[in-house]
Write a protein that holds these residues in place. Structure first.
Motif, PDB file in Angstrom:
ATOM      1  N   ASP A  28       0.832  -1.213   0.000  1.00 12.93           N
ATOM      2  CA  ASP A  28       0.000   0.000   0.000  1.00 12.93           C
ATOM      3  C   ASP A  28       0.863   1.257   0.000  1.00 12.93           C
ATOM      4  OD1 ASP A  28      -2.237  -1.577   0.020  1.00 12.93           O
ATOM      5  OD2 ASP A  28      -2.491  -1.496   2.209  1.00 12.93           O
ATOM      6  N   ALA A  29       1.966   1.242   0.756  1.00 16.95           N
ATOM      7  CA  ALA A  29       2.855   2.415   0.795  1.00 16.95           C
ATOM      8  C   ALA A  29       3.499   2.644  -0.574  1.00 16.95           C
ATOM      9  CB  ALA A  29       3.924   2.234   1.864  1.00 16.95           C
ATOM     10  N   ILE A  30       3.864   1.571  -1.262  1.00 16.43           N
ATOM     11  CA  ILE A  30       4.449   1.716  -2.607  1.00 16.43           C
ATOM     12  C   ILE A  30       3.417   2.294  -3.571  1.00 16.43           C
ATOM     13  CG2 ILE A  30       5.444   0.479  -4.553  1.00 16.43           C
ATOM     14  CD1 ILE A  30       6.667  -1.490  -2.582  1.00 16.43           C
ATOM     15  N   VAL A  31       2.180   1.802  -3.494  1.00 20.35           N
ATOM     16  CA  VAL A  31       1.128   2.314  -4.378  1.00 20.35           C
ATOM     17  C   VAL A  31       0.879   3.797  -4.111  1.00 20.35           C
ATOM     18  CG1 VAL A  31      -1.325   2.129  -4.941  1.00 20.35           C
ATOM     19  CG2 VAL A  31       0.048   0.063  -4.665  1.00 20.35           C
ATOM     20  N   ASP A  32       0.796   4.187  -2.834  1.00 16.19           N
ATOM     21  CA  ASP A  32       0.560   5.596  -2.513  1.00 16.19           C
ATOM     22  C   ASP A  32       1.700   6.480  -3.007  1.00 16.19           C
ATOM     23  OD1 ASP A  32      -1.803   4.950  -1.327  1.00 16.19           O
ATOM     24  OD2 ASP A  32      -0.979   4.845   0.707  1.00 16.19           O
ATOM     25  N   ALA A  33       2.935   6.011  -2.881  1.00 15.53           N
ATOM     26  CA  ALA A  33       4.078   6.828  -3.283  1.00 15.53           C
ATOM     27  C   ALA A  33       4.189   6.967  -4.795  1.00 15.53           C
ATOM     28  CB  ALA A  33       5.369   6.235  -2.717  1.00 15.53           C
ATOM     29  N   VAL A  34       3.867   5.897  -5.536  1.00 17.95           N
ATOM     30  CA  VAL A  34       4.073   5.905  -6.987  1.00 17.95           C
ATOM     31  C   VAL A  34       2.876   6.470  -7.728  1.00 17.95           C
ATOM     32  CG1 VAL A  34       4.514   4.448  -8.997  1.00 17.95           C
ATOM     33  CG2 VAL A  34       5.694   3.994  -6.838  1.00 17.95           C
ATOM     34  N   TRP A  35       1.658   6.111  -7.293  1.00 13.71           N
ATOM     35  CA  TRP A  35       0.467   6.529  -8.044  1.00 13.71           C
ATOM     36  C   TRP A  35      -0.300   7.650  -7.357  1.00 13.71           C
ATOM     37  CZ3 TRP A  35       2.197   1.498  -8.220  1.00 13.71           C
ATOM     38  CH2 TRP A  35       2.402   0.965  -9.501  1.00 13.71           C
ATOM     39  N   GLY A  36      -0.077   7.910  -6.087  1.00 13.35           N
ATOM     40  CA  GLY A  36      -0.720   9.024  -5.414  1.00 13.35           C
ATOM     41  C   GLY A  36      -2.229   8.881  -5.359  1.00 13.35           C
ATOM     42  N   ASP A  37      -2.941   9.925  -5.843  1.00 16.41           N
ATOM     43  CA  ASP A  37      -4.408   9.950  -5.782  1.00 16.41           C
ATOM     44  C   ASP A  37      -5.074   9.153  -6.897  1.00 16.41           C
ATOM     45  OD1 ASP A  37      -4.191  11.611  -3.593  1.00 16.41           O
ATOM     46  OD2 ASP A  37      -4.266  13.449  -4.793  1.00 16.41           O
ATOM     47  N   ASP A  38      -4.295   8.563  -7.780  1.00 22.15           N
ATOM     48  CA  ASP A  38      -4.871   7.804  -8.900  1.00 22.15           C
ATOM     49  C   ASP A  38      -4.301   6.386  -8.916  1.00 22.15           C
ATOM     50  OD1 ASP A  38      -6.330   7.199 -11.134  1.00 22.15           O
ATOM     51  OD2 ASP A  38      -4.898   8.104 -12.544  1.00 22.15           O
ATOM     52  N   PRO A  39      -4.582   5.579  -7.896  1.00 22.45           N
ATOM     53  CA  PRO A  39      -4.000   4.225  -7.837  1.00 22.45           C
ATOM     54  C   PRO A  39      -4.688   3.304  -8.829  1.00 22.45           C
ATOM     55  CG  PRO A  39      -5.521   4.543  -6.018  1.00 22.45           C
ATOM     56  CD  PRO A  39      -5.450   5.863  -6.743  1.00 22.45           C
ATOM     57  N   PRO A  40      -3.993   2.262  -9.275  1.00 22.67           N
ATOM     58  CA  PRO A  40      -4.622   1.266 -10.164  1.00 22.67           C
ATOM     59  C   PRO A  40      -5.610   0.398  -9.396  1.00 22.67           C
ATOM     60  CG  PRO A  40      -2.398   0.596  -9.621  1.00 22.67           C
ATOM     61  CD  PRO A  40      -2.569   1.971  -9.031  1.00 22.67           C
ATOM     62  N   ASP A  41      -6.490  -0.254 -10.121  1.00 17.05           N
ATOM     63  CA  ASP A  41      -7.511  -1.090  -9.475  1.00 17.05           C
ATOM     64  C   ASP A  41      -6.890  -2.275  -8.744  1.00 17.05           C
ATOM     65  OD1 ASP A  41      -9.441   0.601 -10.465  1.00 17.05           O
ATOM     66  OD2 ASP A  41      -9.752  -0.577 -12.299  1.00 17.05           O
ATOM     67  N   ASN A  42      -5.917  -2.900  -9.350  1.00 17.51           N
ATOM     68  CA  ASN A  42      -5.237  -4.051  -8.740  1.00 17.51           C
ATOM     69  C   ASN A  42      -3.807  -3.654  -8.390  1.00 17.51           C
ATOM     70  OD1 ASN A  42      -4.595  -3.725 -11.387  1.00 17.51           O
ATOM     71  ND2 ASN A  42      -4.534  -5.910 -11.888  1.00 17.51           N
ATOM     72  N   GLY A  43      -3.672  -2.769  -7.410  1.00 22.56           N
ATOM     73  CA  GLY A  43      -2.362  -2.200  -7.086  1.00 22.56           C
ATOM     74  C   GLY A  43      -1.347  -3.242  -6.674  1.00 22.56           C
ATOM     75  N   ALA A  44      -1.763  -4.252  -5.879  1.00 24.78           N
ATOM     76  CA  ALA A  44      -0.814  -5.270  -5.409  1.00 24.78           C
ATOM     77  C   ALA A  44      -0.236  -6.064  -6.581  1.00 24.78           C
ATOM     78  CB  ALA A  44      -1.503  -6.200  -4.411  1.00 24.78           C
ATOM     79  N   ASN A  45      -1.070  -6.390  -7.545  1.00 27.23           N
ATOM     80  CA  ASN A  45      -0.577  -7.157  -8.694  1.00 27.23           C
ATOM     81  C   ASN A  45       0.360  -6.319  -9.557  1.00 27.23           C
ATOM     82  OD1 ASN A  45      -2.111  -9.335  -7.863  1.00 27.23           O
ATOM     83  ND2 ASN A  45      -3.861  -8.784  -9.155  1.00 27.23           N
ATOM     84  N   VAL A  46       0.050  -5.016  -9.710  1.00 21.30           N
ATOM     85  CA  VAL A  46       0.909  -4.148 -10.519  1.00 21.30           C
ATOM     86  C   VAL A  46       2.272  -3.999  -9.855  1.00 21.30           C
ATOM     87  CG1 VAL A  46       1.184  -1.837 -11.463  1.00 21.30           C
ATOM     88  CG2 VAL A  46      -1.060  -2.930 -11.509  1.00 21.30           C
ATOM     89  N   VAL A  47       2.283  -3.813  -8.527  1.00 25.37           N
ATOM     90  CA  VAL A  47       3.554  -3.703  -7.814  1.00 25.37           C
ATOM     91  C   VAL A  47       4.352  -4.993  -7.957  1.00 25.37           C
ATOM     92  CG1 VAL A  47       4.617  -3.456  -5.537  1.00 25.37           C
ATOM     93  CG2 VAL A  47       2.727  -1.959  -6.200  1.00 25.37           C
ATOM     94  N   GLN A  48       3.660  -6.136  -7.841  1.00 29.39           N
ATOM     95  CA  GLN A  48       4.351  -7.421  -7.986  1.00 29.39           C
ATOM     96  C   GLN A  48       4.967  -7.569  -9.370  1.00 29.39           C
ATOM     97  OE1 GLN A  48       1.775 -10.760  -7.418  1.00 29.39           O
ATOM     98  NE2 GLN A  48       3.446 -12.271  -7.373  1.00 29.39           N
ATOM     99  N   LYS A  49       4.255  -7.080 -10.408  1.00 28.96           N
ATOM    100  CA  LYS A  49       4.793  -7.156 -11.766  1.00 28.96           C
ATOM    101  C   LYS A  49       6.052  -6.313 -11.906  1.00 28.96           C
ATOM    102  CE  LYS A  49       3.212  -4.620 -15.028  1.00 28.96           C
ATOM    103  NZ  LYS A  49       2.395  -3.956 -16.080  1.00 28.96           N
ATOM    104  N   TYR A  50       6.049  -5.078 -11.338  1.00 26.23           N
ATOM    105  CA  TYR A  50       7.225  -4.222 -11.447  1.00 26.23           C
ATOM    106  C   TYR A  50       8.385  -4.762 -10.619  1.00 26.23           C
ATOM    107  CZ  TYR A  50       4.526  -0.677 -13.935  1.00 26.23           C
ATOM    108  OH  TYR A  50       3.785  -0.001 -14.873  1.00 26.23           O
ATOM    109  N   VAL A  51       8.103  -5.354  -9.470  1.00 28.31           N
ATOM    110  CA  VAL A  51       9.175  -5.962  -8.667  1.00 28.31           C
ATOM    111  C   VAL A  51       9.806  -7.120  -9.438  1.00 28.31           C
ATOM    112  CG1 VAL A  51       9.659  -7.279  -6.581  1.00 28.31           C
ATOM    113  CG2 VAL A  51       8.261  -5.216  -6.451  1.00 28.31           C
ATOM    114  N   ALA A  52       8.974  -7.912 -10.126  1.00 31.92           N
ATOM    115  CA  ALA A  52       9.525  -9.007 -10.933  1.00 31.92           C
ATOM    116  C   ALA A  52      10.407  -8.455 -12.049  1.00 31.92           C
ATOM    117  CB  ALA A  52       8.384  -9.840 -11.515  1.00 31.92           C
ATOM    118  N   GLY A  53      10.003  -7.350 -12.672  1.00 33.44           N
ATOM    119  CA  GLY A  53      10.832  -6.727 -13.698  1.00 33.44           C
ATOM    120  C   GLY A  53      12.148  -6.233 -13.132  1.00 33.44           C
TER     121      GLY A  53
END
Length: 570
Positions: free
Chosen positions: A53-78
Motif C-alpha cells: 500500500d505504501a508503494i502504491v501511494d508513493a508511486v500513483w498518489g491519488d490515482d492508484p490502479p484497481d489491482n495495485g498489489a498485482n501491478v507492484v508485484q509485476k514491477y518488482v519481478a521486472g
C-alpha cells in the motif's frame, strides 16, 4: 533462520541525481517510469520493508490502479530480472525480498551513494577539530557525489519530501565545508560559490552570513553591506520579520570594522603566538577599506574602545526621557516619498482640466448612448474616494441597464410600451452625464480644496523656521547647540520647525521618524558612537545605514549639528 541476503559487490545504486544502477561500469536499463519509481521508493527505504500500500501511494498518489498489489508485484519481478539476471525464475530473490511487512531492498551502505554521502560527512565532522584541512577535503569529496536533484524526474509527495530532506543535509554540509575553508583564508575563491548558494537556498541565513564575511575579508565592504540589505529586504517582504540576531550583529561589526573579522593567516603559515587582532598602529586591510566611510578612520580608534557586545535589541533599555516630538508637515515637493507626504495635509496646486480633454470626456456619453457615463463617474469616484460619486456611478449604471432592457423589448419598428421610462433613462445617462462630467472636470477635487488657508500658512512658516535654524547651524554651531536645535526630546524655547539632529538625539527619537524602524535607529546611534559624528544627512546613505529614498524623503527635518571639540589646555 535463513542467512540475510546480500547484494553483489559489483552493483551500485545512485539517487543523488537521476536514478541510476551500475553493474561494474555498465549502467542498467531500469525499464518504464513506474518501475523506476518503485525502485526509488525501495531505495529511499533501503534495508527496510515497505508495504505494498505504501508503494502504491508513493508511486500513483491519488490515482492508484484497481489491482495495485498485482501491478507492484509485476514491477518488482521486472526489477529482479534487471538486477539479478542470473537468478532462476522460481528461486526467491536475494536482492529484493518479500517479507510479511512488505518488499525490502537489501543494499550495503557503501553501494548506495546517499548513505555513503551521510557516512563521509559524519567522518569529516568528527575530524574537524583535529584536522580541519582534511575535514574540508573529505566534505568536498562527499559533496562531489551530488549530480542533480535527488531522484530527478520522479514526482510525488514522497519523492518531494525526500528531496527536501537530502537538500537540507547537503546545505548543512556545504555550510560546514565553507566555514572551514574561510578559516583557512580561502574567502576570495568562495565568493562566487556563496552567491550561487544563496540563490539556491535563500532561506538559510548561515549562507548569507558566510557570504557577507567572505566579501568583507576580500575588502568589498560595500558589497557585504549590500548583501545584508538584500537579505533584510527578502525576509521582510516574504515573512515580515527582520534577519536573525547573528546576521544583524555581523552587519554592525562590519560597519565598525571589527578587527576580529579580519581574514586569518594562510593555512600553511606557522601559528602566531600573539592575538589575532592587529595593533592600533597597524590597521588591517578591512579597516583601511572602511576608512573613507567614517569621519574618524578606524585606524585611529584603538580596538579596546570599540568593543563588540552581543546584546539582543529587545533587551536594551531606552532612556526614560519625556518626549513630545514637534510635528512637522513637509513642504510640497516632488522629491518627497509618499509616507512623508502622508504625515500631514499637503496643498497640491489646483489645475483645471484642459479644454480638449473636457471635450473628449463630454463626447463619450452621447457616442456610447450613455453606457460610458457610469464608467467615467466611477473613475472619478475612485480617484477622489467619494461615496457620493460611487452612488452616482451606480445610478447611471442602473439607468443604462434599464434603457437597454426596455429597448430589448421593442418590435421591428422600434415601438415599445415603455417609451417614457426609456426616454428618461436615455436623457439622464447622456445629457445628465454630460452636465455631471462638465462639473467634475471644472471643479477642484474635494480633498484638495479641503486644506484650509491657515494650515498652508503654518506649513510655510515651519519651513521658514527650519531654514533659519539650518543657517544658524552652519554659521554658529555653538549657538545652535545651546539653543538645542534638533533636540525635540529636550525642553527648549527656540522653535526650529521640527528639526532632528542626527548627532545628538537618542535612538527612540530616530525611531519615531517615518521610514526608520527601531533597528535602524539603533544602528545609526551605534555607528555615530564608534565611527564618529555625521557631517550631513547624506552620510546615512554613504555609510549604508538607510536607503537613499528614506533619507531624501526626510531631508526637510534631518540636520547634523557639528559636535564640539574640546580645546586642549596649553
Amino acid at each position: 533462520m535463513a542467512d540475510k541476503p546480500v547484494t553483489a559487490p559489483s552493483l551500485r545504486f545512485e539517487i543523488l541525481g537521476r536514478l541510476r544502477v551500475w553493474r561494474d561500469d555498465e549502467e542498467l536499463d531500469l525499464g518504464p517510469a513506474k518501475q523506476r519509481a518503485v525502485l526509488g521508493v525501495l531505495l529511499l527505504n533501503a534495508n527496510r520493508p515497505v508495504s505494498t500500500d505504501a508503494i502504491v501511494d508513493a508511486v500513483w498518489g491519488d490515482d492508484p490502479p484497481d489491482n495495485g498489489a498485482n501491478v507492484v508485484q509485476k514491477y518488482v519481478a521486472g526489477l529482479r530480472r534487471v538486477l539479478e539476471p542470473d537468478r532462476s525464475p522460481r528461486s526467491p530473490g536475494r536482492l529484493i525480498t518479500l517479507t510479511p511487512a512488505g518488499y525490502a531492498l537489501h543494499v550495503p551502505p557503501e553501494d548506495l551513494d546517499a548513505e555513503a554521502f551521510q557516512r563521509d560527512v559524519r567522518r569529516a565532522l568528527a575530524v574537524r577539530g583535529d584536522d580541519p584541512a582534511q575535514a574540508a577535503v573529505m566534505l568536498r569529496a562527499a559533496l562531489a557525489m551530488w549530480r542533480d536533484t535527488v531522484l530527478a524526474g520522479l514526482t510525488g509527495p514522497v519523492f518531494d519530501a525526500a528531496r527536501e530532506r537530502y537538500a537540507e543535509e547537503r546545505a548543512a554540509a556545504l555550510e560546514a565545508c565553507i566555514e572551514i575553508e574561510l578559516d583557512q583564508g580561502r574567502h576570495a575563491e568562495l565568493v562566487p560559490e556563496l552567491i550561487r548558494l544563496v540563490a539556491d537556498f535563500p532561506l538559510r541565513e548561515q549562507l548569507r552570513y558566510l557570504l557577507m564575511l567572505a566579501l568583507y575579508r576580500c575588502g568589498r565592504q560595500a558589497e557585504a553591506l549590500a548583501a545584508y540589505r538584500d537579505a533584510r529586504e527578502f525576509f521582510i517582504d516574504e515573512f515580515g520579520v527582520e534577519p536573525g540576531d547573528r546576521l544583524q550583529q555581523l552587519h554592525l561589526r562590519i560597519l565598525r570594522a571589527d578587527p576580529a573579522l579580519a581574514a586569518p593567516a594562510a593555512a600553511d603559515a606557522p601559528p602566531a603566538s600573539a592575538p589575532s587582532a592587529p595593533p592600533a598602529s597597524a590597521p588591517s586591510a578591512a579597516q583601511a577599506h572602511a576608512a573613507p566611510f567614517a569621519q574618524i578612520p578606524p585606524a585611529q580608534i584603538p580596538p579596546a574602545q570599540v568593543p563588540f557586545v552581543q546584546i539582543p535589541y529587545a533587551q536594551v533599555p531606552y532612556a526614560q526621557v519625556p518626549y513630545a516630538p514637534v510635528p512637522f508637515a513637509p513642504y510640497p515637493s516632488a522629491s518627497l516619498s509618499p509616507f512623508v507626504l502622508a504625515a500631514g495635509p499637503t496643498p497640491y496646486p489646483y489645475r483645471r482640466t484642459p479644454l480638449w480633454k473636457r471635450l473628449i470626456l463630454l463626447a463619450i456619453p452621447p457616442l456610447t448612448f450613455g453606457t460610458g457615463t457610469c464608467a467615467l463617474v466611477a473613475y472619478y469616484a475612485g480617484r477622489r474616494r467619494s461615496r457620493f460619486l460611487w452612488l452616482a456611478a451606480t445610478g447611471y449604471l442602473l439607468l443604462s441597464i434599464t434603457f437597454w432592457a426596455i429597448m430589448g423589448t421593442a418590435d421591428e419598428e422600434g415601438n415599445t410600451p415603455y417609451g417614457v421610462p426609456a426616454a428618461i433613462s436615455f436623457i439622464a445617462t447622456v445629457f445628465g452625464g454630460m452636465v455631471h462630467l462638465a462639473l467634475l472636470t471644472d471643479a477642484p477635487a474635494p480633498e484638495v480644496a479641503a486644506v484650509p488657508p491657515p494650515a498652508v500658512v503654518e506649513m510655510i512658516e515651519r519651513r521658514a523656521r527650519r531654514e533659519q535654524a539650518r543657517v544658524l547651524v552652519g554659521r554658529h554651531p555653538d549657538v545652535a547647540r545651546e539653543l538645542r536645535i534638533g533636540r525635540p526630546d529636550l525642553p527648549r524655547t527656540f522653535d526650529d520647525g521640527g528639526l532632528v539632529d542626527l548627532n545628538a538625539v537618542p535612538e527612540h527619537v530616530l525611531a519615531g521618524l517615518p521610514g526608520v524602524d527601531p533597528y535602524h535607529a539603533k544602528l545609526i546611534v551605534t555607528v555615530r558612537e564608534t565611527q564618529g559624528p555625521f557631517a550631513s544627512p547624506e552620510d546615512l546613505i554613504i555609510r549604508g545605514l538607510l536607503p537613499a529614498t528614506v533619507v531624501r524623503a526626510l531631508a526637510e527635518v534631518l540636520v547634523a549639528v557639528p559636535v564640539s571639540t574640546p580645546v586642549p589646555e596649553p
